[in-house]
Scaffold this motif. Sequence first.
Motif, PDB file in Angstrom:
ATOM      1  N   THR A  99      -6.400 -20.477   0.912  1.00 59.41           N
ATOM      2  CA  THR A  99      -5.641 -21.530   1.583  1.00 59.41           C
ATOM      3  C   THR A  99      -5.759 -21.265   3.074  1.00 59.41           C
ATOM      4  N   GLY A 100      -5.107 -22.079   3.879  1.00 55.78           N
ATOM      5  CA  GLY A 100      -4.957 -21.679   5.267  1.00 55.78           C
ATOM      6  C   GLY A 100      -4.315 -20.307   5.297  1.00 55.78           C
ATOM      7  N   LEU A 101      -4.858 -19.387   6.103  1.00 59.25           N
ATOM      8  CA  LEU A 101      -4.443 -17.979   6.050  1.00 59.25           C
ATOM      9  C   LEU A 101      -4.247 -17.439   7.454  1.00 59.25           C
ATOM     10  N   GLU A 102      -3.128 -16.754   7.640  1.00 61.84           N
ATOM     11  CA  GLU A 102      -2.898 -15.999   8.857  1.00 61.84           C
ATOM     12  C   GLU A 102      -2.837 -14.531   8.462  1.00 61.84           C
ATOM     13  N   LEU A 103      -3.799 -13.762   8.942  1.00 59.83           N
ATOM     14  CA  LEU A 103      -3.962 -12.364   8.551  1.00 59.83           C
ATOM     15  C   LEU A 103      -3.818 -11.478   9.776  1.00 59.83           C
ATOM     16  N   ALA A 104      -2.870 -10.546   9.725  1.00 54.53           N
ATOM     17  CA  ALA A 104      -2.703  -9.558  10.784  1.00 54.53           C
ATOM     18  C   ALA A 104      -3.435  -8.281  10.402  1.00 54.53           C
ATOM     19  N   VAL A 105      -4.170  -7.715  11.348  1.00 53.68           N
ATOM     20  CA  VAL A 105      -4.930  -6.487  11.137  1.00 53.68           C
ATOM     21  C   VAL A 105      -4.351  -5.426  12.080  1.00 53.68           C
ATOM     22  N   CYS A 106      -3.610  -4.492  11.509  1.00 55.49           N
ATOM     23  CA  CYS A 106      -2.879  -3.479  12.269  1.00 55.49           C
ATOM     24  C   CYS A 106      -3.641  -2.159  12.178  1.00 55.49           C
ATOM     25  N   THR A 107      -3.930  -1.533  13.304  1.00 56.92           N
ATOM     26  CA  THR A 107      -4.754  -0.332  13.283  1.00 56.92           C
ATOM     27  C   THR A 107      -4.153   0.776  14.146  1.00 56.92           C
ATOM     28  N   ALA A 108      -4.490   2.007  13.779  1.00 56.92           N
ATOM     29  CA  ALA A 108      -4.106   3.203  14.532  1.00 56.92           C
ATOM     30  C   ALA A 108      -5.047   4.320  14.117  1.00 56.92           C
ATOM     31  N   PRO A 109      -5.097   5.414  14.881  1.00 56.83           N
ATOM     32  CA  PRO A 109      -6.047   6.480  14.561  1.00 56.83           C
ATOM     33  C   PRO A 109      -5.834   7.061  13.168  1.00 56.83           C
ATOM     34  N   GLY A 110      -6.937   7.220  12.446  1.00 57.02           N
ATOM     35  CA  GLY A 110      -6.899   7.973  11.203  1.00 57.02           C
ATOM     36  C   GLY A 110      -6.969   9.454  11.510  1.00 57.02           C
ATOM     37  N   LEU A 111      -6.395  10.237  10.627  1.00 51.81           N
ATOM     38  CA  LEU A 111      -6.355  11.683  10.845  1.00 51.81           C
ATOM     39  C   LEU A 111      -7.051  12.429   9.716  1.00 51.81           C
ATOM     40  N   GLY A 112      -7.970  11.707   9.037  1.00 53.42           N
ATOM     41  CA  GLY A 112      -8.730  12.344   7.970  1.00 53.42           C
ATOM     42  C   GLY A 112      -7.913  12.633   6.735  1.00 53.42           C
ATOM     43  N   GLY A 113      -6.864  11.817   6.504  1.00 51.54           N
ATOM     44  CA  GLY A 113      -5.956  12.080   5.406  1.00 51.54           C
ATOM     45  C   GLY A 113      -6.529  11.856   4.024  1.00 51.54           C
ATOM     46  N   GLY A 114      -7.652  11.129   3.919  1.00 48.61           N
ATOM     47  CA  GLY A 114      -8.276  10.899   2.620  1.00 48.61           C
ATOM     48  C   GLY A 114      -7.430  10.066   1.681  1.00 48.61           C
ATOM     49  N   LEU A 115      -6.616   9.192   2.232  1.00 48.27           N
ATOM     50  CA  LEU A 115      -5.747   8.365   1.400  1.00 48.27           C
ATOM     51  C   LEU A 115      -6.534   7.244   0.735  1.00 48.27           C
ATOM     52  N   PRO A 116      -6.108   6.782  -0.440  1.00 47.96           N
ATOM     53  CA  PRO A 116      -6.816   5.700  -1.124  1.00 47.96           C
ATOM     54  C   PRO A 116      -6.425   4.332  -0.582  1.00 47.96           C
ATOM     55  N   VAL A 117      -7.282   3.348  -0.856  1.00 49.90           N
ATOM     56  CA  VAL A 117      -6.908   1.949  -0.655  1.00 49.90           C
ATOM     57  C   VAL A 117      -5.721   1.647  -1.559  1.00 49.90           C
ATOM     58  N   ARG A 118      -4.765   0.893  -1.041  1.00 50.77           N
ATOM     59  CA  ARG A 118      -3.680   0.463  -1.921  1.00 50.77           C
ATOM     60  C   ARG A 118      -3.156  -0.914  -1.510  1.00 50.77           C
ATOM     61  N   VAL A 119      -2.810  -1.694  -2.516  1.00 53.41           N
ATOM     62  CA  VAL A 119      -2.167  -2.985  -2.309  1.00 53.41           C
ATOM     63  C   VAL A 119      -0.660  -2.742  -2.243  1.00 53.41           C
ATOM     64  N   ILE A 120      -0.029  -3.327  -1.240  1.00 52.59           N
ATOM     65  CA  ILE A 120       1.421  -3.223  -1.076  1.00 52.59           C
ATOM     66  C   ILE A 120       1.997  -4.597  -1.400  1.00 52.59           C
ATOM     67  N   ALA A 121       2.592  -4.722  -2.583  1.00 56.11           N
ATOM     68  CA  ALA A 121       3.085  -6.010  -3.072  1.00 56.11           C
ATOM     69  C   ALA A 121       4.517  -6.251  -2.597  1.00 56.11           C
ATOM     70  N   PRO A 122       4.948  -7.515  -2.554  1.00 57.72           N
ATOM     71  CA  PRO A 122       6.338  -7.797  -2.174  1.00 57.72           C
ATOM     72  C   PRO A 122       7.352  -7.032  -3.017  1.00 57.72           C
ATOM     73  N   ALA A 123       7.048  -6.856  -4.307  1.00 59.63           N
ATOM     74  CA  ALA A 123       7.978  -6.143  -5.189  1.00 59.63           C
ATOM     75  C   ALA A 123       8.139  -4.682  -4.798  1.00 59.63           C
ATOM     76  N   ASP A 124       7.171  -4.150  -4.023  1.00 63.99           N
ATOM     77  CA  ASP A 124       7.252  -2.760  -3.587  1.00 63.99           C
ATOM     78  C   ASP A 124       8.139  -2.583  -2.352  1.00 63.99           C
ATOM     79  N   LEU A 125       8.548  -3.695  -1.742  1.00 67.08           N
ATOM     80  CA  LEU A 125       9.220  -3.649  -0.446  1.00 67.08           C
ATOM     81  C   LEU A 125      10.706  -3.932  -0.579  1.00 67.08           C
TER      82      LEU A 125
END
Length: 265
Positions: A99-125
């Motif tokens: 659909t029409g989409l407004e997407l914010a891309v928020c970035t900051a330095p990575g520290l080599g944490g090796g974290l996985p990709v994850r989806v953050i759903a509304p139910a998680d918030l």
Amino acid sequence: MSKLKVKSGKGAGRVTHITPKNAGWSYVGFDLYRLKPGETAKGDTGTSETCLVFVTGKGNATANGESLGVLGERMSPFDGKPWSVYVPQDGSWSVTAETGLELAVCTAPGLGGGLPVRVIAPADLGQEVRGKGTNTRYVTNILPETQPADSLLVVEVITPGGHTSSYPPHKHDQDNLPAESYLEETYYHRLNPPQGFAFQRVYTDDRSLDETMAIEDGDVVLVPKGYHPCAACHGYDLYYLNVMAGPKRTWKFHNAAEHEWLMKA
């Protein structure tokens, strides 16, 4: 116009592009994409970690070659909680608008944490209510310090018309833990109805920085240091998306001494 206020561009595609270099700081980056159905935004994270926030609309997302499906559900930032995606450093992402989409891309330095990709759903918030009376606002923590990330802290706030927010004035510009942490911050503002306006002041104790800005729908405010309260005008609700990052991933703030009494009023 204040150098702290960034106007979003018109049309589709990437309409806002804030980097540590062009902001004159070290940590926070913020891009905003407005996409028509079928259009795609994509990027490589490089040495940064990324949090994609579906501000409005739906999109088919992939990250690090993994299909995440169609994410997003709200058509207004004032209607419910967002979908988001965390992408670690040395990764890639792509979102094609359904659909029409407004997407914010928020970035900051990575520290080599090796974290996985994850989806953050509304139910998680969760959503919390802060303040009382005309200082009441509604806070949704998307990427708080209690959830894994290297540097990023991401949060949404809705301030009803006639209310104040980020108030009493507070700051987080000293690397002085445990009393205060150094965090750069961006505010991405939306208004409902969109023709409204709000106000934000950014100032320091010695007033070497003291800027008060009229905020319109789609504006971004940079907070490199100092206090940064907002006020929503009567009849117009204010939404903002905050991105914070600094040398340590914790939010410890200092209230303006002359306004501290408001915490007990």
